[in-house]
Scaffold this motif. Structure first.
Motif, PDB file in Angstrom:
ATOM      1  N   THR A  63      38.854  36.452  56.613  1.00  0.00           N
ATOM      2  CA  THR A  63      40.003  37.150  56.051  1.00  0.00           C
ATOM      3  C   THR A  63      40.904  36.072  55.931  1.00  0.00           C
ATOM      4  N   LEU A  64      41.139  35.113  56.708  1.00  0.00           N
ATOM      5  CA  LEU A  64      41.924  34.111  56.582  1.00  0.00           C
ATOM      6  C   LEU A  64      41.181  32.774  55.859  1.00  0.00           C
ATOM      7  N   LEU A  65      40.719  32.615  56.076  1.00  0.00           N
ATOM      8  CA  LEU A  65      39.837  32.176  55.596  1.00  0.00           C
ATOM      9  C   LEU A  65      39.546  32.052  53.578  1.00  0.00           C
ATOM     10  N   PHE A  66      39.410  33.533  53.814  1.00  0.00           N
ATOM     11  CA  PHE A  66      39.332  33.407  51.942  1.00  0.00           C
ATOM     12  C   PHE A  66      40.638  34.007  50.947  1.00  0.00           C
ATOM     13  N   SER A  67      41.478  33.890  51.559  1.00  0.00           N
ATOM     14  CA  SER A  67      42.739  33.996  52.047  1.00  0.00           C
ATOM     15  C   SER A  67      43.423  32.402  51.499  1.00  0.00           C
ATOM     16  N   GLY A  68      43.407  31.792  52.098  1.00  0.00           N
ATOM     17  CA  GLY A  68      43.647  30.545  51.621  1.00  0.00           C
ATOM     18  C   GLY A  68      42.775  30.115  50.140  1.00  0.00           C
ATOM     19  N   ILE A  69      41.689  30.059  50.297  1.00  0.00           N
ATOM     20  CA  ILE A  69      41.020  29.774  49.155  1.00  0.00           C
ATOM     21  C   ILE A  69      41.645  30.646  47.656  1.00  0.00           C
ATOM     22  N   GLY A  70      41.824  31.824  48.610  1.00  0.00           N
ATOM     23  CA  GLY A  70      42.613  32.713  47.533  1.00  0.00           C
ATOM     24  C   GLY A  70      43.488  31.970  47.025  1.00  0.00           C
ATOM     25  N   THR A  71      44.346  31.424  47.560  1.00  0.00           N
ATOM     26  CA  THR A  71      45.705  31.052  47.290  1.00  0.00           C
ATOM     27  C   THR A  71      45.561  29.995  46.989  1.00  0.00           C
ATOM     28  N   LEU A  72      44.457  29.463  46.749  1.00  0.00           N
ATOM     29  CA  LEU A  72      44.280  27.559  46.448  1.00  0.00           C
ATOM     30  C   LEU A  72      43.558  28.148  44.539  1.00  0.00           C
ATOM     31  N   LEU A  73      42.992  29.206  44.464  1.00  0.00           N
ATOM     32  CA  LEU A  73      42.369  28.995  43.191  1.00  0.00           C
ATOM     33  C   LEU A  73      43.605  30.508  42.291  1.00  0.00           C
ATOM     34  N   PHE A  74      44.242  31.028  42.999  1.00  0.00           N
ATOM     35  CA  PHE A  74      45.747  31.355  42.434  1.00  0.00           C
ATOM     36  C   PHE A  74      46.655  30.133  41.768  1.00  0.00           C
ATOM     37  N   LEU A  75      47.133  29.192  42.574  1.00  0.00           N
ATOM     38  CA  LEU A  75      47.690  28.276  42.083  1.00  0.00           C
ATOM     39  C   LEU A  75      46.627  28.124  40.927  1.00  0.00           C
ATOM     40  N   VAL A  76      45.531  27.147  41.155  1.00  0.00           N
ATOM     41  CA  VAL A  76      44.475  26.447  40.259  1.00  0.00           C
ATOM     42  C   VAL A  76      44.559  27.793  38.481  1.00  0.00           C
TER      43      VAL A  76
END
Length: 450
Positions: A63-76
């Motif tokens: 969950t933590l991994l996809f939370s971090g990846i999701g945040t970066l995708l959101f910013l992009v």
């Protein structure tokens, strides 16, 4: 800014913020300060983000991994214009628990993917046509009822965990209450995390924590990935979650816009699409569905730093932490008593957030349409009414959400046809008596909202 939103200007001297100014999304402070603020964002989302996988039995590190990846995708995807962190959404707890009983973890992950796809499609429509149709379809009375019933539907789950270790649960709950009222700023906003920490130490003293899996785990390694399975029976469980995610995202984008003094209406659809894509990715890998986080908006309000550079740091730091299986297993050792205490506050808070939507939008409960919509939806959701049609099983959240929409729009249509509703849909307190009388008379004549 660049297309990715990663070309930040240095704010002033990079070390201080001038009185009355804020660090804008396209700006940053000096990197040591930016890194520190980014790590603070990770701490802010920690307690809430980890509670979802712990309660639902999903792997915390994943969950933590996809939370971090999701945040970066959101910013992009939002081109760096919306500073926000994507953490685990509490709205997914009830449907994940319900679908696990019937279809196991893979079936629950399939529901997460489904919700993400629908959210992304809604985002695409909003980006193309604007968000006004959402407000018409889901006015505050409907949105508030759905948010409230999702939280209150989980009350039995909170009690079940509380009863397993009442002393630990009580210590957790009391700490959350005291920290939220005794402290201001970031510590006050981290009351749930503080409660979990105190409850955890209480559980340790009472011998309620099992470290066997953590001791066997390695320090560095990949998170545990799982693949989804797709069942028709989860549709009714997860589609209502999309309504909550839309309300959360739109509300958070508006909050950030107000705090930064920017008009972000043109990226509201992108924000929804980004959250949808992040949720789909999480579902395919074994993580929990995501949403924009109010906790991190609170950090920005306290620090006056809205730089997206800090969120890049937060996302990268979350990804790095996820590659420690021992850390993930440590989080998973949180015992039932701690969860029961935290969930008592958490689920109630979700319910009250629905009431807050009504209050903020001055929903008038003298209007029989509003009163009936809320009454029927809440009872169906809290009592967990169930309707089974073949493979499809609609539980309290799905039926309550559907009831809110059907009752509101059905009654409104009938009232307009008959001209029978005299009360306005929103409170008119504070207006001169003559104005209120005129509005009520107009409503009585037309059956429409004045």
């Amino acid at each position: 800014m660049s297309m990715l939103g990663t070309k930040w200007k240095l704010h002033g001297n990079g070390k201080t913020i001038r009185p009355g100014h804020v660090v804008a999304p396209e700006e940053r402070l000096a990197w040591p300060l930016t890194i520190g603020i980014g790590m603070q964002h990770v701490v802010a989302m920690f307690g809430a983000t980890f509670l979802v996988p712990i309660i639902t039995g999903m792997p915390p590190a994943t969950t933590l991994l996809f939370s971090g990846i999701g945040t970066l995708l959101f910013l992009v995807i939002t081109k760096g214009r919306v500073p926000s962190y994507l953490g685990s959404s509490f709205a997914f707890i009830a449907p994940i628990l319900a679908s696990q009983q019937q279809f196991g973890v893979p079936g629950a992950l399939g529901g997460v993917v489904l919700a993400g796809v629908v959210l992304a499609l809604v985002g695409a429509v909003v980006q193309k046509f604007g968000a006004e149709w959402i407000n018409r379809t889901m006015p505050p009375i409907v949105t508030g009822a759905i948010v409230a019933l999702i939280g209150l539907n989980l009350a039995p789950a909170a009690k079940a965990n509380f009863d397993k270790a009442p002393v630990t649960a009580l210590a957790t709950l009391v700490t959350i209450i005291l920290v939220s009222v005794l402290f201001r700023g970031i510590l006050g906003r981290l009351s749930i995390l503080a409660g979990v920490v105190v409850g955890y130490f209480t559980a340790m003293a009472r011998g309620e924590v099992d470290y066997s899996k953590m001791d066997a785990a390695s320090w560095i390694g990949l998170p545990h990935f799982q693949t989804p399975e797709f069942h028709l029976g989860v549709v009714g469980l997860f589609v209502p979650v999309v309504l909550v995610l839309v309300a959360e995202n739109v509300g958070h984008v508006k909050s950030v816009a107000a705090m930064t003094g920017r008009n972000l209406d043109d990226v509201s659809g992108r924000a929804l699409m980004a959250d949808g894509v992040a949720t789909v990715l999480a579902g395919f890998g074994g993580g929990s569905g995501t949403t924009t986080y109010a906790e991190n908006i609170g950090v920005m309000a306290a620090t006056k730093v809205y730089s997206t550079a800090a969120y890049w740091v937060a996302g990268i730091f979350a990804i790095l932490l996820s590659f420690s299986p021992k850390f993930g297993e440590l989080i998973a050792t949180v015992p039932a008593g701690v969860l029961g205490g935290a969930a008592t506050m958490l689920y109630g808070m979700i319910g009250v957030l629905g009431v807050k939507i009504w209050v903020q939008n001055k929903v008038n409960f003298s209007n029989p349409i509003n009163l009936t919509t809320a009454a029927v939806a809440l009872i169906i959701g809290i009592a967990d009414y169930t309707w089974t049609i073949g493979e499809l099983k609609f539980t309290g959240i799905a039926l309550g959400s559907a009831a809110a929409l059907v009752v509101y729009h059905g009654m409104k249509g009938l009232a307009r046809w008959r001209g029978t509703v005299a009360e306005p849909e929103t409170e008119t307190a504070g207006l001169p008596p003559a104005v209120k009388s005129a509005m009520n008379s107009a409503a009585k004549r037309s059956g429409k909202k004045p």
